[in-house]
Design a protein around this motif. Sequence first.
Motif, mmCIF file in Angstrom:
data_model
loop_
_atom_site.group_PDB
_atom_site.id
_atom_site.type_symbol
_atom_site.label_atom_id
_atom_site.label_comp_id
_atom_site.label_asym_id
_atom_site.label_seq_id
_atom_site.Cartn_x
_atom_site.Cartn_y
_atom_site.Cartn_z
ATOM 1 N N HIS A 1 7.938 -8.574 -5.149
ATOM 2 C CA HIS A 1 7.700 -8.487 -3.859
ATOM 3 C C HIS A 1 6.416 -9.415 -3.398
ATOM 4 O O HIS A 1 5.717 -8.946 -4.653
ATOM 5 C CB HIS A 1 6.937 -6.937 -2.752
ATOM 6 C CG HIS A 1 6.720 -7.349 -1.340
ATOM 7 N ND1 HIS A 1 7.209 -8.022 -0.538
ATOM 8 C CD2 HIS A 1 5.654 -6.382 -0.900
ATOM 9 C CE1 HIS A 1 6.861 -8.126 0.426
ATOM 10 N NE2 HIS A 1 5.614 -7.029 0.327
ATOM 11 N N VAL B 1 2.503 -11.283 -1.995
ATOM 12 C CA VAL B 1 1.916 -11.307 -0.783
ATOM 13 C C VAL B 1 0.617 -11.874 -1.125
ATOM 14 O O VAL B 1 0.070 -11.793 -2.029
ATOM 15 C CB VAL B 1 1.756 -10.026 -0.289
ATOM 16 C CG1 VAL B 1 -0.144 -9.901 0.875
ATOM 17 C CG2 VAL B 1 2.462 -8.750 -0.318
ATOM 18 N N GLU B 2 1.279 -13.549 0.081
ATOM 19 C CA GLU B 2 -0.434 -14.020 -0.065
ATOM 20 C C GLU B 2 -1.353 -13.627 1.025
ATOM 21 O O GLU B 2 -1.259 -13.206 1.561
ATOM 22 C CB GLU B 2 0.386 -15.542 -0.191
ATOM 23 C CG GLU B 2 1.281 -15.807 -0.260
ATOM 24 C CD GLU B 2 2.831 -15.864 0.112
ATOM 25 O OE1 GLU B 2 3.190 -16.195 -0.240
ATOM 26 O OE2 GLU B 2 3.111 -15.174 0.958
ATOM 27 N N SER B 3 -2.793 -14.424 0.492
ATOM 28 C CA SER B 3 -3.611 -14.359 0.802
ATOM 29 C C SER B 3 -5.072 -14.635 0.915
ATOM 30 O O SER B 3 -4.508 -15.638 -0.146
ATOM 31 C CB SER B 3 -4.512 -12.340 0.619
ATOM 32 O OG SER B 3 -4.545 -12.496 -0.824
ATOM 33 N N THR C 1 -1.781 -10.766 -10.045
ATOM 34 C CA THR C 1 -2.490 -11.548 -9.022
ATOM 35 C C THR C 1 -2.079 -13.285 -9.940
ATOM 36 O O THR C 1 -2.397 -13.336 -11.031
ATOM 37 C CB THR C 1 -3.239 -11.344 -8.878
ATOM 38 O OG1 THR C 1 -3.635 -9.899 -8.002
ATOM 39 C CG2 THR C 1 -3.281 -12.106 -7.509
ATOM 40 N N THR D 1 0.490 -17.822 3.937
ATOM 41 C CA THR D 1 -0.987 -18.291 4.351
ATOM 42 C C THR D 1 -1.567 -19.517 4.833
ATOM 43 O O THR D 1 -1.031 -20.185 3.839
ATOM 44 C CB THR D 1 -2.219 -17.121 3.154
ATOM 45 O OG1 THR D 1 -3.224 -17.138 3.742
ATOM 46 C CG2 THR D 1 -1.816 -18.014 2.223
ATOM 47 N N TYR E 1 2.295 -21.031 0.623
ATOM 48 C CA TYR E 1 3.692 -19.989 0.226
ATOM 49 C C TYR E 1 3.616 -19.554 -1.814
ATOM 50 O O TYR E 1 3.807 -21.180 -2.339
ATOM 51 C CB TYR E 1 5.340 -20.046 0.067
ATOM 52 C CG TYR E 1 5.578 -20.446 1.945
ATOM 53 C CD1 TYR E 1 5.548 -21.823 2.348
ATOM 54 C CD2 TYR E 1 5.608 -19.697 2.417
ATOM 55 C CE1 TYR E 1 5.656 -21.836 3.805
ATOM 56 C CE2 TYR E 1 6.426 -19.784 3.785
ATOM 57 C CZ TYR E 1 6.243 -20.975 4.717
ATOM 58 O OH TYR E 1 5.991 -20.765 5.971
ATOM 59 N N CYS F 1 -2.304 -13.988 -4.174
ATOM 60 C CA CYS F 1 -0.851 -14.181 -4.408
ATOM 61 C C CYS F 1 -0.169 -12.350 -5.803
ATOM 62 O O CYS F 1 -0.381 -13.012 -6.120
ATOM 63 C CB CYS F 1 0.438 -14.929 -5.199
ATOM 64 S SG CYS F 1 1.945 -14.562 -5.157
ATOM 65 N N GLY G 1 7.070 -15.513 -0.519
ATOM 66 C CA GLY G 1 6.213 -14.245 -0.064
ATOM 67 C C GLY G 1 6.039 -14.998 0.875
ATOM 68 O O GLY G 1 6.933 -16.319 1.830
ATOM 69 N N GLN G 2 5.711 -14.128 2.308
ATOM 70 C CA GLN G 2 5.755 -15.009 3.771
ATOM 71 C C GLN G 2 4.716 -16.260 3.645
ATOM 72 O O GLN G 2 4.457 -16.564 5.072
ATOM 73 C CB GLN G 2 5.563 -13.655 4.700
ATOM 74 C CG GLN G 2 6.071 -12.144 4.308
ATOM 75 C CD GLN G 2 7.293 -12.962 5.096
ATOM 76 O OE1 GLN G 2 8.176 -13.153 5.960
ATOM 77 N NE2 GLN G 2 8.538 -12.807 3.969
ATOM 78 N N TYR H 1 1.719 -10.148 -7.042
ATOM 79 C CA TYR H 1 3.132 -9.222 -7.166
ATOM 80 C C TYR H 1 3.716 -8.163 -7.668
ATOM 81 O O TYR H 1 2.910 -7.441 -8.196
ATOM 82 C CB TYR H 1 3.595 -10.459 -7.925
ATOM 83 C CG TYR H 1 3.140 -10.950 -9.082
ATOM 84 C CD1 TYR H 1 2.096 -11.654 -9.457
ATOM 85 C CD2 TYR H 1 3.796 -9.648 -10.097
ATOM 86 C CE1 TYR H 1 1.052 -11.505 -10.349
ATOM 87 C CE2 TYR H 1 2.570 -10.019 -11.783
ATOM 88 C CZ TYR H 1 1.394 -11.080 -11.043
ATOM 89 O OH TYR H 1 1.642 -11.278 -12.751
#
Length: 118
Positions: free
Chosen positions: A3, A5-7, A75, A112, A92, A22, A109-110, A24
């Motif tokens: 999984h 997740v970007e921010s 990260t 940012t 991404y 990112c 990821g989804q 993970y």
Amino acid sequence: QVHLVESGGGSVQPGGSLRLSCAYTNRRGYMAWFRQAPGKEREAVAAISAGNTNTYYAEAVKGRFTISGDNAKTTVYLQMNSLKPEDTAMYYCATDGTLLRQDSYNYWGQGTQVTVSS
């Protein structure tokens, strides 16, 4: 399970800086950043090898962007300096691939959003 997740995305003026993260759950070898601007194909930005020892960059970002990894924090980061309007895109992160070959990456990821404008 993998999984990602970007921010860290946002709006910034030309010449400014942003740092993307990112996070993970599991990492499989290389991790990379890609981006896709409206109406354009997704393109590679940077990649980092397993162990965070080797880095690779697309020509368009060399000297301005830096990819790094912190295994303790699970990260990967993308430090972006001297941003230009043409850097505007959805960014991404991905893993389980090779170098900057986006077709080789299996987990994504989804994204940012990064917007560079005055």
